[in-house]
Design a protein around this motif. Structure first.
Motif, short mmCIF file in Angstrom:
data_model
loop_
_atom_site.label_atom_id
_atom_site.label_comp_id
_atom_site.label_asym_id
_atom_site.label_seq_id
_atom_site.Cartn_x
_atom_site.Cartn_y
_atom_site.Cartn_z
N LYS A 1 0.85 -1.19 0.00
CA LYS A 1 0.00 0.00 0.00
C LYS A 1 0.88 1.24 0.00
O LYS A 1 0.61 2.21 -0.71
N GLU A 2 1.94 1.16 0.78
CA GLU A 2 2.88 2.26 0.84
C GLU A 2 3.54 2.47 -0.53
O GLU A 2 3.73 3.59 -0.99
N LEU A 3 3.87 1.33 -1.16
CA LEU A 3 4.50 1.44 -2.48
C LEU A 3 3.53 2.03 -3.49
O LEU A 3 3.94 2.75 -4.40
N ALA A 4 2.22 1.74 -3.31
CA ALA A 4 1.22 2.33 -4.20
C ALA A 4 1.25 3.84 -4.06
O ALA A 4 1.12 4.58 -5.05
N VAL A 5 1.44 4.33 -2.83
CA VAL A 5 1.52 5.77 -2.61
C VAL A 5 2.79 6.32 -3.28
O VAL A 5 2.76 7.39 -3.90
N TRP A 6 3.87 5.56 -3.18
CA TRP A 6 5.10 5.98 -3.86
C TRP A 6 4.84 6.12 -5.36
O TRP A 6 5.26 7.08 -5.98
N TYR A 7 4.13 5.11 -5.88
CA TYR A 7 3.82 5.12 -7.31
C TYR A 7 3.01 6.36 -7.66
O TYR A 7 3.29 7.06 -8.62
N LEU A 8 2.01 6.64 -6.84
CA LEU A 8 1.17 7.82 -7.03
C LEU A 8 2.03 9.09 -7.07
O LEU A 8 1.78 10.01 -7.85
N CYS A 9 3.05 9.11 -6.25
CA CYS A 9 3.90 10.30 -6.15
C CYS A 9 4.98 10.34 -7.23
O CYS A 9 5.84 11.22 -7.20
N GLY A 10 4.98 9.38 -8.13
CA GLY A 10 5.88 9.47 -9.27
C GLY A 10 7.07 8.53 -9.22
O GLY A 10 8.06 8.76 -9.89
N CYS A 11 6.96 7.47 -8.42
CA CYS A 11 8.02 6.46 -8.43
C CYS A 11 7.59 5.35 -9.39
O CYS A 11 6.52 4.79 -9.22
#
Ligand SMILES: Nc1ncnc2c1ncn2[C@@H]1O[C@H](COP(=O)(O)OP(=O)(O)OP(=O)(O)O)[C@@H](O)[C@H]1O
Ligand SMILES: [Mg+2]
Lengths: 401, 225
Positions: A305-315
């Motif tokens: 879930k945290e990684l999904a947020v990273w993805y959202l932020c442009g990772c």
């Protein structure tokens, strides 16, 4: 710096499990290293004898009478060197390999022995060179085998103290070092059930070549004795009859076993040991690997879930899985480092009496399997994280959890 | 700014194609405030995700600031998402066991900005939303309205051109919801392009333009006066 920050935040919330996992890996690899060292201890003896270049050779083992021992007359099983030299003249005999020792002496107040090899012995047993016993650059030098000599470099001179017939010192140039546990050929023990370990010994030692120069120097400093056992190597074409005739002359106080038989006995002995020693550590290693992978997988899940947020932020996804992968590898790096340090420090720990490593050859060769194992876990870990992240796309997490 | 041409998004469901979006044509100019309405499951989030380079489209063409997004790889799309787009989602999409500051810094950690400047920029964004004093708090210590402010601070910290909000008021009471919309429209007045997905007609009416989606198609596209 930014990436460091990301790694740190990745471990947030999974710190304790990470530490526990690292500890478990450390212990498992340590068991692996020790098992390797134990096996290595017996296989060194085996290969030393197996790799001999002698085709047709017998190990003559004497069982001295207690009487002989009292008289100090048990060298060469009671056969004199002159008798042996006469036997060596027999056309069927190629050469007789004896080993001598020089005693008593000490280095910095520690008593130690010198073992003297005939130069030909090094050709007959090429494994000796692998162990570090190599005089090619310095025929009259000495090869050191003890933690006592730590820090002394090849080419340096060391000063030894001698006591026979009177106290004196003499210095010798260092030709090299043997790795702990200082395995070397000695021909010092005998058994009716001969295996390679009776020809080899592991103890603190100095090895020199029995060149004329060395012998003449040492004979005025110490007492030189022949080991009770020796090897008679026959010519390739020697008939069994000729061999038997020769052996008969030396056999009344001992037995002769061919090196081939010793190799065969040892092989049986070694494979028995392997069957004894291998299954449990292998099982442990396997379970630890599975545990490692499943923990990594759970950690990735927990972090998705945290990684999904990273993805959202442009990772990007590759970068996300890259960070997961590196973090998982960091977990494996710590155990590897600790174990590598152990391998390097083992001889010192043994020497200081902190650990008892008799029966173990903890050598730097152990690092290779460690690295191999590490690579495999890392690759499997990569595959597992990739697969997991492909299955659970960041979007499924962002779609409201 | 945003140009969608014949864009479709197809999901395979039980071996059959399911059109979450079908042949969508849409142009949004720089600085516009657009609201997107439609029943649940009509494809609003899907549309927003495609505009935001979060999701890949199945067919058609998407140009963002003249660049063809539809043919880009994940890495490039992610860089664009990082640089030009800010998201505000219904459930905030914050990392709960981390601080407010960390959450707002996050997009900058993936940007080209040097680490020294990251913190100051994040603090500026927090100040902009009036929650500078909350920086050290953990997300799970905040109220819903505060969380949404953090999410907005995070969305604007990279100074993006486009702000995409997917039901930003969904988890808030009507007062805090209106407050959130007010903040967003303030940002829009400063020049940011704003697209808001909403069920709320009052909010929809605040936009300059309202698009209605049904079954993956745009059915109406109205300018509000
Ligand atoms: N990964 C997926 N696989 C299959 N179908 C999907 C997937 N994601 C979305 N859909 C479908 O696509 C359609 C549009 O979804 P979307 O989330 O865009 O709807 P929405 O308009 O945002 O709805 P809501 O107002 O409830 O958020 C829905 O019918 C949904 O079931
Ligand atoms: Mg939606």
């Amino acid at each position: 710096m930014k990436t460091l920050h990301l790694f740190r935040s990745f471990f947030r919330g999974i710190r304790i499990s990470s530490v526990l996992l690292s500890l478990m890996m450390t212990a498992t690899i340590l068991i692996g290293v020790l098992t390797y060292a134990r096996i290595r201890y017996v296989t060194t003896d085996y290969t030393t004898v197996k790799e001999t270049t002698l085709e047709n050779a017998y190990y003559i083992q004497s069982f001295p009478d207690p009487k002989d021992l009292v008289n100090g007359n048990f060298q060469l099983g009671g056969v004199t060197i002159e008798e042996l030299q006469a036997i060596e003249q027999d056309p069927s005999v190629q050469k007789i390999y004896t080993i001598r020792t020089a005693n008593p002496l000490s280095y910095k107040d520690y008593g130690i022995s010198i073992v003297l090899y005939e130069p030909e012995l090094l050709y007959a047993f090429p494994e000796l060179k692998e162990m570090g016993i190599d005089f090619s650059k310095n025929p009259n030098g000495c090869v050191l085998g003890s933690q006592l000599f730590q820090g002394i470099r090849t080419g340096d001179a060391i000063e030894l103290e001698f006591y026979q017939p009177k106290y004196s010192t003499a210095s010798f140039t260092v030709a090299g070092h043997i790795q702990a546990p200082y395995k070397h050929l000695t021909f010092s023990s005998s058994s009716t059930n001969s295996t390679a370990d009776y020809l080899v010994s592991a103890q603190n030692i100095i090895i020199m070549q029995a060149t004329d120069e060395v012998i003449s120097r040492l004979s005025s400093l110490a007492e030189i004795n022949y080991q009770q056992n020796y090897i008679i190597a026959f010519q390739e074409g020697a008939s069994q009859e000729q061999i038997d005739t020769v052996l008969k002359k030396v056999m009344d106080k001992g037995i002769a076993v061919s090196l081939d038989d010793i190799t065969e006995n040892t092989q049986a002995h070694v494979s028995k040991r392997l069957k004894q020693w291998l299954p449990r550590p292998l099982f442990l290693l396997l379970s630890a690997t599975v545990a490692y992978l499943s923990t990594v997988l759970l950690m990735v899940r927990k972090k998705e879930k945290e990684l999904a947020v990273w993805y959202l932020c442009g990772c990007s996804k590759p970068r996300c899985s890259g960070i997961v992968f590196v973090s998982a590898s960091i977990l494996a790096v710590v155990p590897i480092l600790i174990n590598t340090a152990f391998v390097f420090l083992a001889p010192t720990l043994d020497w200081l009496g902190i650990l008892d490593l008799s029966g173990f050859s903890v050598t730097k060769d152990a690092l290779l399997p460690i690295l191999g194992y590490y690579l495999i876990t890392v690759v499997v870990c990569l595959i597992v994280t990739r697969a997991s992240m492909a299955k659970h796309s960041p979007l499924t997490y962002l779609r409201g959890v | 700014m945003i140009q969608l041409h014949q864009v479709s998004k197809i999901y395979k469901v039980g071996g059959q194609d399911f059109y979450a979006l079908r042949d969508v044509n849409l142009t949004i100019e720089k600085g516009e405030f657009v609201s997107v309405c439609g029943t649940s499951g009509s494809g609003k989030s899907t549309l927003l995700n495609i505009i935001g380079c979060l999701d890949f489209l199945s067919s058609g063409q998407y140009l963002l600031k003249g660049e063809n997004i539809s043919q880009m790889k994940d890495e490039k799309q992610s860089a664009i998402r990082n640089r030009h787009i800010g998201f505000v989602l219904q459930d905030f999409a914050l990392i709960h066991n981390q601080t407010v500051l960390y959450n707002v810094m996050l997009p900058l950690l993936f940007s080209k900005m040097s680490f020294r400047k990251v913190k100051a920029h994040a603090m500026d964004a927090l100040a902009c939303l009036g929650i500078r004093d909350q920086a050290r708090k953990k997300i799970n210590q905040l109220s819903g309205g505060q969380k949404q402010r953090v999410a907005i601070a995070r969305a604007i910290v990279t100074q993006p051109d486009i702000l995409l909000a997917d039901e930003p008021t969904g988890q808030l009471d009507s007062h805090t919801g209106m407050e959130t919309i007010r903040i967003l429209s303030e940002l829009n007045k400063k020049g940011i392009t704003l697209v808001v997905v909403t069920h709320d007609p009052t909010i929809a009416a605040m936009a300059e333009r309202t698009i209605t989606i049904s079954d993956g198609r745009i059915v109406t596209d109205l300018r509000n006066e």
